[in-house]
Structure formats: structure tokens, C-alpha cells
Enzyme design. Sequence first.
Site, PDB file in Angstrom:
ATOM      1  CB  SER A 214     -11.552 -18.576 -31.327  1.00  0.00           C
ATOM      2  OG  SER A 214     -12.414 -17.494 -31.089  1.00  0.00           O
ATOM      3  CG  LEU A 215     -12.290 -20.236 -36.897  1.00  0.00           C
ATOM      4  CD1 LEU A 215     -11.865 -20.905 -38.201  1.00  0.00           C
ATOM      5  CD2 LEU A 215     -12.714 -18.787 -37.157  1.00  0.00           C
ATOM      6  N   GLY A 216     -15.145 -21.335 -32.945  1.00  0.00           N
ATOM      7  CA  GLY A 216     -16.119 -22.180 -32.269  1.00  0.00           C
ATOM      8  C   GLY A 216     -15.899 -23.646 -32.589  1.00  0.00           C
ATOM      9  CB  ALA A 217     -18.306 -26.320 -33.459  1.00  0.00           C
ATOM     10  CG  ASP A 218     -16.267 -24.628 -38.302  1.00  0.00           C
ATOM     11  OD1 ASP A 218     -16.665 -25.810 -38.260  1.00  0.00           O
ATOM     12  OD2 ASP A 218     -16.832 -23.732 -38.947  1.00  0.00           O
ATOM     13  N   GLY A 219     -12.985 -24.906 -34.750  1.00  0.00           N
ATOM     14  CA  GLY A 219     -11.579 -24.898 -34.321  1.00  0.00           C
ATOM     15  C   GLY A 219     -10.974 -23.511 -34.279  1.00  0.00           C
ATOM     16  N   GLY A 245     -13.110 -18.807 -25.654  1.00  0.00           N
ATOM     17  CA  GLY A 245     -12.053 -18.026 -26.299  1.00  0.00           C
ATOM     18  C   GLY A 245     -10.919 -17.714 -25.331  1.00  0.00           C
ATOM     19  CG  ASP A 246     -11.769 -15.484 -21.893  1.00  0.00           C
ATOM     20  OD1 ASP A 246     -11.571 -14.729 -22.862  1.00  0.00           O
ATOM     21  OD2 ASP A 246     -12.651 -15.301 -21.044  1.00  0.00           O
TER      22      ASP A 246
HETATM   23  N1  LIG Z   1     -18.837 -26.621 -29.994  1.00  0.00           N
HETATM   24  C1  LIG Z   1     -17.524 -26.737 -29.760  1.00  0.00           C
HETATM   25  N2  LIG Z   1     -16.923 -27.956 -29.848  1.00  0.00           N
HETATM   26  C2  LIG Z   1     -15.596 -28.075 -29.599  1.00  0.00           C
HETATM   27  N3  LIG Z   1     -14.782 -27.046 -29.272  1.00  0.00           N
HETATM   28  C3  LIG Z   1     -15.332 -25.817 -29.193  1.00  0.00           C
HETATM   29  C4  LIG Z   1     -16.730 -25.597 -29.420  1.00  0.00           C
HETATM   30  N4  LIG Z   1     -16.975 -24.276 -29.259  1.00  0.00           N
HETATM   31  C5  LIG Z   1     -15.787 -23.693 -28.938  1.00  0.00           C
HETATM   32  N5  LIG Z   1     -14.814 -24.622 -28.917  1.00  0.00           N
HETATM   33  C6  LIG Z   1     -13.386 -24.385 -28.657  1.00  0.00           C
HETATM   34  O1  LIG Z   1     -13.232 -23.134 -28.028  1.00  0.00           O
HETATM   35  C7  LIG Z   1     -12.458 -22.237 -28.853  1.00  0.00           C
HETATM   36  C8  LIG Z   1     -12.993 -20.826 -28.715  1.00  0.00           C
HETATM   37  O2  LIG Z   1     -14.352 -20.817 -29.072  1.00  0.00           O
HETATM   38  P1  LIG Z   1     -15.109 -19.539 -29.669  1.00  0.00           P
HETATM   39  O3  LIG Z   1     -16.563 -19.795 -29.462  1.00  0.00           O
HETATM   40  O4  LIG Z   1     -14.647 -19.303 -31.046  1.00  0.00           O
HETATM   41  O5  LIG Z   1     -14.548 -18.362 -28.743  1.00  0.00           O
HETATM   42  P2  LIG Z   1     -15.260 -17.121 -28.050  1.00  0.00           P
HETATM   43  O6  LIG Z   1     -15.658 -17.622 -26.680  1.00  0.00           O
HETATM   44  O7  LIG Z   1     -14.198 -16.085 -27.989  1.00  0.00           O
HETATM   45  O8  LIG Z   1     -16.433 -16.725 -28.901  1.00  0.00           O
HETATM   46  C9  LIG Z   1     -12.570 -22.812 -30.263  1.00  0.00           C
HETATM   47  O9  LIG Z   1     -11.440 -22.410 -31.030  1.00  0.00           O
HETATM   48  C10 LIG Z   1     -12.614 -24.308 -29.981  1.00  0.00           C
HETATM   49  O10 LIG Z   1     -11.307 -24.819 -29.783  1.00  0.00           O
HETATM   50  O1  LIG Z   2     -15.927  -7.984 -21.854  1.00  0.00           O
HETATM   51  P1  LIG Z   2     -16.975  -8.672 -22.671  1.00  0.00           P
HETATM   52  O2  LIG Z   2     -16.703  -8.705 -24.134  1.00  0.00           O
HETATM   53  O3  LIG Z   2     -18.353  -8.167 -22.356  1.00  0.00           O
HETATM   54  O4  LIG Z   2     -16.957 -10.186 -22.265  1.00  0.00           O
HETATM   55  C1  LIG Z   2     -17.008 -10.535 -20.910  1.00  0.00           C
HETATM   56  C2  LIG Z   2     -17.437 -11.951 -20.763  1.00  0.00           C
HETATM   57  O5  LIG Z   2     -16.585 -12.765 -21.553  1.00  0.00           O
HETATM   58  C3  LIG Z   2     -15.994 -13.790 -20.761  1.00  0.00           C
HETATM   59  O6  LIG Z   2     -14.683 -13.356 -20.430  1.00  0.00           O
HETATM   60  C4  LIG Z   2     -15.970 -15.054 -21.564  1.00  0.00           C
HETATM   61  O7  LIG Z   2     -15.315 -14.760 -22.790  1.00  0.00           O
HETATM   62  P2  LIG Z   2     -15.180 -15.794 -23.974  1.00  0.00           P
HETATM   63  O8  LIG Z   2     -16.441 -16.614 -24.007  1.00  0.00           O
HETATM   64  O9  LIG Z   2     -14.958 -14.952 -25.188  1.00  0.00           O
HETATM   65  O10 LIG Z   2     -13.971 -16.632 -23.648  1.00  0.00           O
HETATM   66  C5  LIG Z   2     -16.843 -13.873 -19.511  1.00  0.00           C
HETATM   67  O11 LIG Z   2     -16.139 -14.326 -18.390  1.00  0.00           O
HETATM   68  C6  LIG Z   2     -17.321 -12.447 -19.343  1.00  0.00           C
HETATM   69  O12 LIG Z   2     -18.572 -12.379 -18.711  1.00  0.00           O
END
Ligand SMILES: Nc1ncnc2c1ncn2[C@@H]1O[C@H](COP(=O)(O)OP(=O)(O)O)[C@@H](O)[C@H]1O
Ligand SMILES: O=P(O)(O)OC[C@H]1O[C@](O)(COP(=O)(O)O)[C@@H](O)[C@@H]1O
Length: 302
Positions: A214-219, A245-246
Site C-alpha cells: 500500500s502506497l498511501g496517496a500513490d495507491g 491499510g486494513d
Molecule cells: N491520501 C490518500 N488519498 C487517497 N487514498 C489514500 C490516501 N491514503 C491512503 N489511501 C488509500 O489507503 C490505502 C492504504 O493506505 P496506506 O497509508 O498505504 O496504508 P497503511 O494504513 O497500512 O499505512 C492506499 O493504498 C490507498 O488506496
Molecule cells: O499493531 P500496530 O502495528 O501497532 O497497529 C495497530 C493500529 O493499526 C490499526 O489497525 C490501523 O492500521 P492501518 O492504518 O495500517 O490500517 C489501528 O486500528 C491500530 O490502532
Amino acid sequence: MIVTVTYNPAVDQTIQFDEQMAPDRVMRADEAQFDAGGKGINAAQLLTAMDRPCVATGLLGGFTGSFIRETLQDDGVETAFVDVDGTTRLNTTAIAAAEEYKLNQAGPAVGESVVDSLLEQVRAQSPDRVLVGGSLPPGLTPDAIDRIATGGDWETIVDTGGDVLRELDAQYGLCKPNRAELGDATGADVSTVEGCADAADAFRDRGFDRVLASLGADGAVLAGDAGQLYAEALDIDVVDTVGAGDALLSGVLSAWEAGADDETALRTGVTVSAQVVQRAGTAVPDLDDIDSLRDGVTVRRL
Ligand SMILES: Nc1ncnc2c1ncn2[C@@H]1O[C@H](COP(=O)(O)OP(=O)(O)O)[C@@H](O)[C@H]1O
Ligand SMILES: O=P(O)(O)OC[C@H]1O[C@](O)(COP(=O)(O)O)[C@@H](O)[C@@H]1O
């Protein structure tokens, strides 16, 4: 049927300030919200909301554990938790002006015997897939995840940090690192989408049939036997990214459970994550229109 395992659940506290964080003064939050959290728990809530058969397992203790149990019951999520002596952690997301601060506790220490108790709960459900999500509480090592992966005839999906990911030894159906975790786990240059896709693809050799990065705002990127798929994120107004991410992973798993191909699964994941980041905390959004909204996600082969 999917079982989720959360070794280290959390109550997610989300507080919002309309000014920037500053030291040595009292910050007063305009809004506060509490959600049941932890990676497997969030996934179980989302999968249940998408009508996929699912049971949430994990370790719960104390007043925060009771809150999570009651919240899941109210949401109609099936559960099979193991009780522990300590108190389940409280994680805080503070949104101040446009900045997001994530403050996660280590969680209560547990003994290795909890792995046997959890395995018993998982086996009792006879799942096709098991998702092990989140960090490990003090007292457990990556072996606790490997033991779930080798404990029965199911495909195991893992969503955990780079250090733990690197130390896993069993064979997994999928792992879902975010960009930083992918960098930590591989040591590769993850500054570009192409770099991430190559790192994800190469990381498959370490025991993962597919890697969903997962790449945040990059998809997001999904690397598997059929090659590298890249999906752009949707252009939306983000409130906070906790649970993003979840949500991505839950969308992918939900689509696979319905028999969809990888491309459709990736679109579904990106769509579900877009719904989650448009709301505060890890509360479950309305997911009724996911199947039609996912057509708006652009996917290409790299
Ligand atoms: N700024 C954003 N704009 C649009 N979609 C987002 C943005 N940030 C996260 N997402 C969506 O959420 C997914 C997971 O985000 P990410 O931040 O990579 O996960 P994590 O919570 O595990 O760090 C991305 O692949 C994207 O689809
Ligand atoms: O177990 P970790 O890595 O501390 O993460 C727990 C946190 O991550 C979350 O599951 C959210 O995870 P994501 O933002 O990666 O989707 C929260 O609900 C929880 O507080």
C-alpha cells in the site's frame, strides 16, 4: 470463511484539534472518538459489513478489552477471543491542523501459551483463510505468526511491520506492507511506484505468494505470479489515514472470497480504503456501493 487473528488489539482514540501541536501547553480537542481497532479486528468489521463470513479472534483484557468485545457484538461481528490478564492498549491518532500523529502503545505482555489457545480457537472455525494482523505484544516473537500459518490447512495472510515480516519463516498467501514497511523489510529503494513494485515482487521469494504494497496517496501494487498490477488511489478528501491499510486488505480479501480476479480485488481494496480515509478513526463506513464505485479505480500492469 476468514478468521482474523489480532495478537495486539487496541481501542483507537481519535482526537481532533483545530490548531497545530505545540509543547508545554494544554491542547484541547474539539472532538474525540473511540473505535475497536487493531488490524485483524478492523478487517473483521469491514468483512462483516461486506457480508463475508468472518470470525475475529485475538487477545483481549481489561476495560479496553471489554469495550472492543461490546463494540464487535453491536456491529454483529462473530468473535472467539482469548482472555489475557493485562489491559488491551489504547492507541491515539491526533489530528492537529493538517497533520496526523499516530501514538501506539506496546500492549500488555503475554506468555507464549496464548499461541496454543488462539490456535485452538482458529482450528475450531475451520477457515479457508486466516489473516494475522498487527504488531506483536511483548512476550511474543514472529514464531507466534509462523505457528498460525503452519497450524492448519488454510491460507495465511499477514499484515505486520517490516522487522517482523523479515523474520517470518513459514509460507504465506499474501503480506501487506505499506511503503515504509516494504522499505524496512527489503532495504530497497521505495521512492517510486516502480521501485515499490519491484521490491514487492522480489520480496515474494521470502515466502509470500503475493505481496500487496500500500502506497498511501500513490495507491497500491499487487505483485503475484501473473505480474505486477498498480492501482492509482482515488482523489478524495482525507480526514485521517488510520485503518487505510486494513481497509485496502479487507477489500482485496472480500473480492477474492467472492471469486474475483486480482485486478477486481485490487480495485475493490482501493475503493474500500477510500471510504475509510474519508471518515475519522476506524469506524466502519457505508460499503453498500463498493461494487459499482470500484469501476472508478484505474489499474494498469507495470
Ligand atoms: N491520501 C490518500 N488519498 C487517497 N487514498 C489514500 C490516501 N491514503 C491512503 N489511501 C488509500 O489507503 C490505502 C492504504 O493506505 P496506506 O497509508 O498505504 O496504508 P497503511 O494504513 O497500512 O499505512 C492506499 O493504498 C490507498 O488506496
Ligand atoms: O499493531 P500496530 O502495528 O501497532 O497497529 C495497530 C493500529 O493499526 C490499526 O489497525 C490501523 O492500521 P492501518 O492504518 O495500517 O490500517 C489501528 O486500528 C491500530 O490502532
